[in-house]
Design a protein around this motif. Structure first.
Motif, PDB file in Angstrom:
ATOM      1  N   MET A   1      68.485 -26.767 -40.741  1.00 22.31           N
ATOM      2  CA  MET A   1      68.387 -25.764 -39.688  1.00 22.31           C
ATOM      3  C   MET A   1      66.978 -25.198 -39.690  1.00 22.31           C
ATOM      4  SD  MET A   1      71.805 -23.410 -39.830  1.00 22.31           S
ATOM      5  CE  MET A   1      71.049 -22.267 -38.662  1.00 22.31           C
ATOM      6  N   ALA A   2      66.341 -25.203 -38.529  1.00 26.32           N
ATOM      7  CA  ALA A   2      65.014 -24.597 -38.405  1.00 26.32           C
ATOM      8  C   ALA A   2      65.074 -23.300 -37.617  1.00 26.32           C
ATOM      9  CB  ALA A   2      64.060 -25.572 -37.734  1.00 26.32           C
ATOM     10  N   THR A   3      66.262 -22.745 -37.440  1.00 26.87           N
ATOM     11  CA  THR A   3      66.438 -21.526 -36.657  1.00 26.87           C
ATOM     12  C   THR A   3      65.519 -20.417 -37.154  1.00 26.87           C
ATOM     13  OG1 THR A   3      68.747 -22.084 -36.265  1.00 26.87           O
ATOM     14  CG2 THR A   3      68.115 -19.804 -35.903  1.00 26.87           C
ATOM     15  N   GLY A   4      64.814 -19.818 -36.220  1.00 30.83           N
ATOM     16  CA  GLY A   4      63.963 -18.694 -36.587  1.00 30.83           C
ATOM     17  C   GLY A   4      62.548 -19.073 -36.947  1.00 30.83           C
ATOM     18  N   VAL A   5      62.172 -20.358 -36.821  1.00 26.55           N
ATOM     19  CA  VAL A   5      60.820 -20.765 -37.180  1.00 26.55           C
ATOM     20  C   VAL A   5      59.818 -20.021 -36.290  1.00 26.55           C
ATOM     21  CG1 VAL A   5      59.174 -22.665 -37.212  1.00 26.55           C
ATOM     22  CG2 VAL A   5      61.494 -23.026 -38.040  1.00 26.55           C
TER      23      VAL A   5
END
Length: 254
Positions: free
Chosen positions: A96-100
């Motif tokens: 998960m790369a959420t919030g990069v």
């Protein structure tokens, strides 16, 4: 007599293979001669991407996997091993790369933190755990964990992601020490900011920072990383383990 492709005869599982880096890894590994199972939570998309490669003549199939669910992980690994009649290599790319580039230290909430850790850290551990017996049986197993150079320079405004990738670096060293006696090599690749679907929403200022800070001043593409992955899956790297290889055009030197 022409030499065989470098990964001829290898059987490789790639997670996170429906798009982005994972999809490119799967294609490059198949092109290098391996039989590949592409695993992703995006069931329809990973099947579609696998079919495209099948139509090009590559030995590729797909399976659905949810890294937040242990039962799904075990079922996916069992299916992959059955399809491939064994397993020689694993690429842990799903994450998960959420919030990069989007959340500061003070803005993160517990739910987002826990989801990132559950998928990126716990999921990587559980997939590896499920694959180890089969990699051991192969005689020369390979695990590649995909981290990120953000963990090497402490990128701001994405603490959960950076922490998860820092954990991957530490896990790789521990796994390498534990699994060396089973003749399993475990290494990490730490890409820089790469032009894939997961980074489309990264602020332009972050993209510009990477390009201007690299020794090779251009955008990073998924294919820039493929050669490193193929090397680490091949027999040429049979004495390389516990290492982290940043592939980022010289933004961070290891």
């Amino acid at each position: 007599m022409a030499s065989l492709p470098i990964l001829a005869g290898k059987r490789i599982l790639v997670t996170g293979a429906a798009r982005g880096l994972g999809r490119d890894f799967a294609q490059a590994i198949a092109e290098a001669g391996a039989a590949v199972v592409m695993a992703d939570i995006l069931a329809d998309l990973v099947q579609s991407e696998a079919q495209k490669l099948q139509e090009k003549g590559f030995n590729v199939s797909a399976v659905t996997i949810d890294l937040s669910q242990k039962a799904s992980i075990q079922a996916a690994v069992n299916t992959a091993v059955g399809t491939l009649s064994g397993l020689d290599g694993l690429v842990n790319c799903a994450a998960m790369a959420t919030g990069v580039g989007g959340f500061s230290l003070m803005e993160y909430n517990e739910d987002l933190w826990d989801r990132v850790m559950n998928v990126n850290v716990k999921g990587t551990w559980l997939v590896s755990q499920a694959c180890v017996p089969h990699l051991k049986a192969s005689g020369l197993g390979k695990i590649i964990n995909i981290a990120s150079d953000t963990a090497l320079w402490g990128a701001p405004n994405l603490m959960a992601y950076v922490a998860s990738k820092g954990a991957i670096l530490a896990m790789t060293r521990s796994m390498a020490n534990e699994l060396g006696t089973d003749n399993i090599c475990v290494n990490t690749i730490s890409p820089g900011l790469t032009l894939v679907e997961a980074t489309e929403y990264v602020p332009q200022a972050r993209h510009d920072l990477y390009v201007s800070g690299r020794a090779i001043q251009r955008q990073q593409l998924p294919q820039d990383i493929n050669g490193t992955a193929i090397y680490l899956l091949s027999d040429m790297s049979s004495f390389v383990t516990g290492q982290n290889i940043p592939v980022n055009g010289g933004f961070v030197f290891n």
